[in-house]
Design a protein around this motif. Sequence first.
Motif, short mmCIF file in Angstrom:
data_model
loop_
_atom_site.label_atom_id
_atom_site.label_comp_id
_atom_site.label_asym_id
_atom_site.label_seq_id
_atom_site.Cartn_x
_atom_site.Cartn_y
_atom_site.Cartn_z
N PHE B 325 0.83 -1.21 0.00
CA PHE B 325 0.00 0.00 0.00
C PHE B 325 0.86 1.26 0.00
O PHE B 325 0.62 2.20 -0.75
CB PHE B 325 -0.95 0.02 1.21
N TYR B 326 1.87 1.25 0.84
CA TYR B 326 2.73 2.45 0.94
C TYR B 326 3.36 2.76 -0.41
O TYR B 326 3.37 3.91 -0.86
CB TYR B 326 3.80 2.23 2.01
N LEU B 327 3.89 1.74 -1.07
CA LEU B 327 4.54 1.98 -2.36
C LEU B 327 3.52 2.40 -3.42
O LEU B 327 3.77 3.31 -4.21
CB LEU B 327 5.29 0.72 -2.82
N GLN B 328 2.37 1.75 -3.41
CA GLN B 328 1.33 2.11 -4.39
C GLN B 328 0.83 3.53 -4.15
O GLN B 328 0.51 4.25 -5.10
CB GLN B 328 0.16 1.14 -4.31
N ALA B 329 0.76 3.92 -2.88
CA ALA B 329 0.28 5.26 -2.56
C ALA B 329 1.24 6.33 -3.07
O ALA B 329 0.92 7.52 -3.08
CB ALA B 329 0.09 5.42 -1.05
N ARG B 330 2.42 5.90 -3.50
CA ARG B 330 3.37 6.84 -4.11
C ARG B 330 3.40 6.67 -5.62
O ARG B 330 4.36 7.05 -6.28
CB ARG B 330 4.77 6.63 -3.52
N GLY B 331 2.36 6.03 -6.14
CA GLY B 331 2.22 5.95 -7.59
C GLY B 331 2.84 4.72 -8.21
O GLY B 331 2.73 4.50 -9.42
N ILE B 332 3.52 3.89 -7.42
CA ILE B 332 4.21 2.72 -7.97
C ILE B 332 3.18 1.62 -8.23
O ILE B 332 2.47 1.21 -7.31
CB ILE B 332 5.31 2.24 -7.01
N PRO B 333 3.08 1.14 -9.48
CA PRO B 333 2.07 0.12 -9.79
C PRO B 333 2.28 -1.16 -8.99
O PRO B 333 3.40 -1.47 -8.57
CB PRO B 333 2.27 -0.15 -11.29
#
Lengths: 248, 372
Positions: B325-333
Amino acid sequence: MSTLEIRDLHVAVEDKPILRGVNLTVKAGETHAIMGPNGSGKSTLAYAIAGHPKYTVTGGQVLLDGVDLLELSVDERARAGLFLAMQYPVEVPGVSVSNFLRSAVTSVRGEAPKLREFAKDLKAGMDALSIDAAFAQRNLNEGFSGGEKKRHEILQLELLKPKIAVLDETDSGLDVDALRVVSEGINRFRAAGETGVLLITHYTRILRYVKPDFVHVFAAGRVVEEGGPELADKLEAEGYEAYTKASA
Amino acid sequence: MGLATTPSSTLQRKSSYELDDFAVPTGREEEWRFTPLSRLKGLHDGTAAGSGAVSVAVDAAPEATVETVGREDERIGKAYVPADRVSAQAYAAFEKATVVTVPREAVASKPTVITFTGGGGTAYGHTVVRLEPMAEAVVVLDHRGSAVYADNVEFVVGDGATLKVVSLQDWADDAVHVSHHHAQLGKDATFRGFVVTLGGDVVRLSPSVSYTAPGGDADLTGLYFVDAGQHLEHRLLVDHSQPNCKSNVVYKGALQGDDAHAVWIGDVIIRVEAEGTDTYELNRNLLLTDGARADSVPNLEILTGEVAGAGHASASGRLDDEHIFYLQARGIPFDEARRLVIRGFFGQLIEKIEVEELRDRVMAKVEAELAG
Ligand SMILES: Nc1ncnc2c1ncn2[C@@H]1O[C@H](COP(=O)(O)OP(=O)(O)O)[C@@H](O)[C@H]1O
Ligand SMILES: [Mg+2]
């Protein structure tokens, strides 16, 4: 000119209703403070907008420039221009800060930044937030102090340049020096472009550094009072008791 | 104090060059209970006749000598005595052995690469790598192709010598490989073993370490990626019988797909005479999908009260939603977020591989596993 529009948002966690009809509009250039007691649902609002899987939207809409964010995946929302600075940033073992930041910037911009430029931006960003250069090689948030985590969230904010930033208790747990550094970062971000800020906080302290245009009081999962900066002063003097009693 | 004087894990463990000293395993034995015997193609019950289908090619450092010798060569079986049925079967059945020797004080100027290529069918093998005192070398064992293969590998690390080994199990999907790797460390000898197991239907690899004098230092690292239907088993045994030696074991694996099965056994024995031992062992498994299973059994037996350090840890878990979630919340697919976290899980392990080309190859393999 971007606009974030939250319309009659209802959110449940594990079948327990938490948000009970939130309405709020944040336009680029505006800073909105959401203030409320612990447990009133402020983080739930932030996570639900960002798309955390634990939070189930049971009604309402969240529109960014007319696009319903609730239809998008977490990463698509971020790429659409939404940013959430988390109250408790997650430690991710084995993923270095520099690797993470490069991946994030590449994803959000849609192309890989030139290495030299990126290194320069990163260094400038870290210097401005008094983050030691050695942090770039450390694992993401791992072993960071509370203050270091929050500074690192603001570093990401400045690098990713979202249209709308939701900052969830970025001020909590900071000493006065760190609060000043972090507030300056938020103010740089506000000055750098036409962006909207939703500043979630429990205390009025940060509002002396980051001046809000609007203040919303949050209690029991909804906005119960709205006003200008003067409302923060009232809260400072009287606390949340009037609201928690009224909504209980 | 009530400390036993004989390690219970070795009480039942016998060693012998004679095949008949080992009964055909039934699967109920402690040492065989995780292994799918029915998929061993007869390696365990004497029904698999060797047809010599694994070719051995050696690209050696100029300082090393390479010999292909017969069974009677006296250097064979010096460091290691077979400790289970399949190992004894391999010892009884191999026809030619490869002996690599790095002479006293020689420092090998490049890695010695031994490539084992399976051409189908069943084969038995034996390999001896000997470092004379003060020698230094890097040896790569590269297993590829298709085979049913059982073998024993002896690493004899002389006094003050340093041997670094990378063993890559990059077999075709249908391969079966049962192997013992034994390192015998002389005084102040250093052994760095790195195991990468990716391919094969069943791979059961048993790396072990013994010390003949004080001051030995063994570091055993392993990385495995188990796909649907694969059984990848690593059984480690470090036997501290000398004072002031060290061992460090770190194995990490990722599993994905139905019936992906990883087994890790980590036996460390610190005998009464092994005062001042410093040992640590760790196994971690990352379960990427439902239907995958990891069995992890660390076992530390301490028979002396005088250790410098002894610890073990074992954990198996899933990808953490909060990390993703943290990585996705920074735009990372999602897919990239997952890759970043899994790479992070293997962490610096891959960087520990001594040979650069091999490091890149392993990295590429792991990336391919993640993509597929
Ligand atoms: N992940 C979660 N799991 C279970 N309950 C939660 C979770 N997140 C929030 N809640 C519950 O929702 C309510 C609001 O919490 P939260 O949004 O964190 O409030 P605030 O941020 O205003 O302190 C609380 O009663 C809390 O216990
Ligand atoms: Mg909160």
